[in-house]
Write a protein that holds these residues in place. Structure first.
Motif, PDB file in Angstrom:
ATOM      1  N   THR A 165       0.834  -1.186   0.037  1.00  0.00           N
ATOM      2  CA  THR A 165      -0.151   0.184   0.085  1.00  0.00           C
ATOM      3  C   THR A 165       0.874   1.133  -0.094  1.00  0.00           C
ATOM      4  N   VAL A 166       0.848   2.051  -0.912  1.00  0.00           N
ATOM      5  CA  VAL A 166       1.534   3.447  -1.016  1.00  0.00           C
ATOM      6  C   VAL A 166       0.424   4.431  -1.136  1.00  0.00           C
ATOM      7  N   GLN A 167       1.100   5.621  -0.867  1.00  0.00           N
ATOM      8  CA  GLN A 167       0.212   6.620  -0.483  1.00  0.00           C
ATOM      9  C   GLN A 167       0.636   7.954  -1.340  1.00  0.00           C
ATOM     10  N   VAL A 168      -0.232   8.786  -1.584  1.00  0.00           N
ATOM     11  CA  VAL A 168       0.072   9.997  -2.414  1.00  0.00           C
ATOM     12  C   VAL A 168      -0.746  11.394  -1.554  1.00  0.00           C
ATOM     13  N   VAL A 169       0.141  12.340  -1.547  1.00  0.00           N
ATOM     14  CA  VAL A 169      -0.500  13.473  -0.768  1.00  0.00           C
ATOM     15  C   VAL A 169      -0.920  14.576  -1.921  1.00  0.00           C
ATOM     16  N   LEU A 170      -2.215  14.757  -1.935  1.00  0.00           N
ATOM     17  CA  LEU A 170      -2.538  15.573  -3.070  1.00  0.00           C
ATOM     18  C   LEU A 170      -3.192  17.107  -2.331  1.00  0.00           C
TER      19      LEU A 170
END
Ligand code: AVW
Length: 248
Positions: A165-170
């Motif tokens: 599980t990877v994340q992106v901060v938008l």
């Protein structure tokens, strides 16, 4: 003045190379390999420094290709453990703060990302030196400049290699939190592998209502890119900076 103008060094519209570029790369590399992530081992700092500079020295600063950086990338592949990767787009500072607090890792925590972070560089055809006066600007001069192509090539490899599980901060305070022309949109999202789950966080500026949400058209566009690759997607919106950084 005539001579200086016509030397060509000042013809670009972007910031010139960072003073002491080679020395900074060397010092950051020594620090990283000895102290920051010694277990990520990539010993050869002299080789890395040489591969970095020979990628662009003496070349036309508008004719960068991914292949120019291949020898460098092959010396220090950007990898992080599964479930630890954090991507960002228009949220650099926030994403770095989040990653630091949670023990997660951004591209700038990998060796090559940390070496180049915040620096600027370009060469000049027929010269063994960097151009410290000016470098091509992505918009005003050329997209295929050595700075932009470096971040694209490195980001592509980073995205290909993340797992779990990877994340992106938008940025939830702009109209299109997902920008398909950004590096995250053009290079990273389309290169995630099918076993990955991407968790997106839409974080808005304090004291302002959000400008985009998980159900808006820009996030739908991200979802469709991920669907085509069978990447699972989770999205959370309406988060203030404090809610996001604290434990909610
Ligand atoms: P942006 P992107 N230091 O905020 O999605 C200096 O729209 O395009 O985000 N400049 C950099 C750095 C850095 N560390 N990294 C990228 N850039 C340039 C790599 C680059 O030309 C990370 F993994 C970029 O278009 C993120 O997930 C622009 O600054 C993703 O790429 C930032 O634009 C962020 O690129």
């Amino acid at each position: 003045i005539y001579k200086w103008h016509h030397s060509g060094l000042n013809r670009w519209h972007g910031r010139g190379s960072t003073a002491d570029f080679q020395k900074i790369i060397q010092e950051r590399c020594d620090d990283y390999t000895q102290q920051i992530r010694p277990r990520a081992r990539s010993g050869n700092c002299q080789g890395i420094q040489q591969a970095f500079t020979s990628a662009f020295i003496s070349k036309d600063p508008c004719k960068a290709t991914k292949e120019d950086y291949k020898p460098l990338l092959d010396l220090a592949y950007p990898t992080v453990p599964c479930d630890k990767a954090v991507f960002w787009s228009k949220t650099k500072e926030l994403a770095h703060e989040y990653a630091k607090r949670r023990g997660l890792l951004t591209l700038e925590d990998t060796l090559l990302g940390s070496l180049a972070d915040g620096l600027s560089w370009c060469g000049e055809p027929g010269s063994p030196d960097l151009n410290y006066q000016s470098c091509p600007d992505w918009k005003k001069d050329c997209r295929t400049n050595y700075f932009s192509v470096f971040w694209e090539a490195l980001s592509e490899r980073f995205a290909e290699n993340v797992c779990g599980t990877v994340q992106v901060v938008l940025n939830g305070s702009i109209e299109n939190a997902f920008d398909k022309m950004s590096i995250f949109g053009r290079v990273e999202a389309p290169n995630l592998s099918p076993t990955v789950t991407l968790k997106a966080w839409l974080v808005h500026d304090p004291g302002k209502p959000p400008s985009d949400s998980c159900s808006g058209p820009s996030i739908k566009e991200l979802e469709s890119i991920l669907n085509q690759r069978s990447v699972r997607f989770i999205c959370r919106d309406n988060l203030s900076r404090d809610q996001f950084l604290g434990s909610f």
